[in-house]
Design an enzyme around this catalytic site. Structure first.
Site, PDB file in Angstrom:
ATOM      1  N   ASN A 408      41.651 -27.690 -23.349  1.00  0.00           N
ATOM      2  CA  ASN A 408      42.941 -28.085 -22.789  1.00  0.00           C
ATOM      3  C   ASN A 408      42.881 -28.143 -21.263  1.00  0.00           C
ATOM      4  OD1 ASN A 408      45.610 -28.726 -22.406  1.00  0.00           O
ATOM      5  ND2 ASN A 408      46.422 -26.745 -22.998  1.00  0.00           N
ATOM      6  N   ASP A 409      42.910 -26.990 -20.606  1.00  0.00           N
ATOM      7  CA  ASP A 409      42.994 -26.971 -19.144  1.00  0.00           C
ATOM      8  C   ASP A 409      41.810 -27.647 -18.462  1.00  0.00           C
ATOM      9  OD1 ASP A 409      45.258 -25.572 -19.599  1.00  0.00           O
ATOM     10  OD2 ASP A 409      44.476 -23.627 -19.004  1.00  0.00           O
ATOM     11  N   ILE A 410      40.614 -27.513 -19.016  1.00  0.00           N
ATOM     12  CA  ILE A 410      39.426 -28.023 -18.325  1.00  0.00           C
ATOM     13  C   ILE A 410      39.313 -29.540 -18.383  1.00  0.00           C
ATOM     14  CG2 ILE A 410      38.159 -25.879 -18.706  1.00  0.00           C
ATOM     15  CD1 ILE A 410      36.615 -27.327 -20.927  1.00  0.00           C
ATOM     16  N   SER A 449      46.985 -21.223 -22.651  1.00  0.00           N
ATOM     17  CA  SER A 449      47.574 -21.004 -21.334  1.00  0.00           C
ATOM     18  C   SER A 449      49.003 -21.505 -21.240  1.00  0.00           C
ATOM     19  CB  SER A 449      46.730 -21.692 -20.252  1.00  0.00           C
ATOM     20  OG  SER A 449      46.765 -23.099 -20.425  1.00  0.00           O
TER      21      SER A 449
END
Length: 480
Positions: A408-410, A449
């Protein structure tokens, strides 16, 4: 009983093995051998310490070593790779608590020796540590007390901080940042009181100061890590690793144990360096993270337009069959689903068809540094096609298909496009620049997150919903 010469030589040998172990872990091909260096080094350290001069009570020590070894073996066999981050956090807590107990014991022995000297009593029957304390000059005893203070403070913070980190990683504690009213002022106040107690202790206030100091430090560790969000947990685990090392080093000075000093310094410094590297990879301020995310949010995140478009395994396979170049981005979702072997088989089939297939690894992919590398190595993915972010990020525009598995975040373009995003400025894998992106994901949630990802709504992105292993297994049946 072994002589001091043997113990000193063993300490040097174990220290060299630990250094070789750390050095080897930087390379996947050498990592397995490096782990064995560490195992042998620790075995040497434990054996020669246990049977060195001045050591006794083997009737208690040996059963404890055997019981602890058995528990460690059982836990290590049962813990899945996906649970490794929380296991590491749990082990850090043990180191921190051990440092507190040893420091308390050391001060009790110091007071016992002082009382015996004042009464003119014989030192016969005292421990080897007590005999060592009895030979120290007043200024040396002051340094001993300073070491005790540091060991208690760092050890207690490490213990409760690691317990909270374990809870957040295991899903037993809410991953969102939470603090008591007063926030960082409470931490600062507890730290100030800890300093006051340390001064009182050094001026002869008594053992009670160390008990209160430990209680305050336990609170700081708990409140500090509770105030850090789930997205920063990989950095937190690394930083707690560093704390545990410094706690061990402080105890090494207290016990005059050179090996403990060296080992603690190695762990402490390497953990701090790794934490800094990870903060840089996430565009996080190093001091801000370790102080509990001090600084607050930047503002409301940008609204996301569009919708997530689903696709089935047959549709993904059709694009893969027509592609010449493929980049796979693994994340924690792959670890949870234990899909690494299915992914390895997909890579084998694609490469057999003459396609260029590579992996793109973000420095903080998963919940522990190197998490994805270990999983892929376990699945026997060739090392030479596993690329770091800096090596492969410029290749996405010329890539036919990018497959994101549980990340997700990366891979979140908001890091570059939205200055108010919690991850603004974080270096990310620019998968959206590929001709087409397939995201393998359980559902439409925001992930661990809690940050929304515009990638999922882009025109060239298609969502393959479902368990990662089941999705990849289904995909395999459609690959030519």
């Amino acid at each position: 009983m072994l002589g001091q010469g043997f113990v000193s030589a063993a300490a040097i040998a174990a220290s060299v093995l630990f250094i070789l172990s750390l050095g080897g872990l930087s390379n996947q091909e050498k990592a397995k051998r490096a782990v064995w260096y560490g195992i042998v080094g620790m075995a040497v350290a434990v054996f020669f310490t246990a049977f060195g001069p001045g050591i006794g009570a083997y009737w208690l020590m040996i059963p404890m070593i055997l019981i602890g070894s058995a528990i460690g073996w059982v836990v290590a066999k049962r813990v899945a790779m996906t649970e490794m981050p929380q296991l590491v956090a749990a082990l850090h807590s043990f180191v921190g608590l051990a440092a507190v107990f040893v420091a308390w014991s050391a001060d009790l022995e110091r007071m016992r020796v002082a009382a015996a000297k004042a009464a003119g009593a014989s030192m016969e029957g005292f421990s080897a540590f007590a005999a060592l304390v009895a030979t120290k000059a007043p200024d040396e005893l002051t340094f001993l007390q300073i070491e005790v203070v540091f060991a208690i403070f760092i050890g207690a913070v490490t213990f409760t901080g690691s317990v909270v980190a374990f809870g957040k990683l295991a899903g037993k504690v809410d991953g969102k940042p939470r603090q008591l009213p007063g926030g960082h002022k409470l931490n600062a106040g507890a730290a100030a009181l800890s300093l006051l107690l340390a001064i009182l202790y050094l001026n002869g206030a008594g053992f009670w100061t160390l008990l209160v100091l430990a209680a305050l430090s336990f609170f700081i560790g708990w409140h500090l890590i509770m105030g850090i969000g789930g997205a920063d947990m990989p950095v937190v685990v690394s930083m707690l690793n560093s704390y545990s090392g410094w706690a061990a080093a402080a105890i090494g000075f207290t016990l005059s144990n050179d090996l403990l000093i060296v080992t603690g310094a190695l762990v402490g410094s390497s953990g701090a360096i790794l934490s800094y590297i990870m903060c840089k990879a996430m565009n996080r301020n190093f001091v801000s993270v370790i102080l509990g995310g001090f600084g607050g949010s930047k503002g409301p995140a940008a609204e996301i337009e569009g919708e997530q478009v689903a696709i089935d395994a047959a549709g993904v396979a059709s694009s893969l069959n027509n592609a010449d170049s493929v980049i796979i981005v693994p994340g924690y979702g792959m670890a949870v689903a234990q899909a690494q072997n299915a992914v390895s088989e997909l890579v084998r089939k694609l490469r057999a068809a003459g396609k260029e297939v590579r992996f793109a690894i973000h420095p903080v992919a998963g919940r522990l540094p190197g998490h994805m590398n270990v999983l892929l190595a376990e699945a026997r993915v060739p090392y030479d096609i596993v690329m770091e972010m800096d090596e492969i990020n410029d290749d996405f525009p010329s890539t036919d298909v990018a497959i994101v598995i549980g990340s997700n975040d990366i891979v979140n373009p908001a890091a570059q496009e939205d200055p108010n995003s919690p991850i603004a400025g974080m270096p990310v894998l620019e998968v959206w620049k590929s001709r087409v992106v397939f995201v393998c994901k359980r559902g439409q949630g925001t992930g661990y997150s809690g940050i929304e990802n515009p990638l999922f709504f882009k025109e060239n992105t298609r969502m393959l919903y479902g368990d990662a292993r089941e999705s990849i297994d289904s995909l395999l049946s459609h690959i030519d």
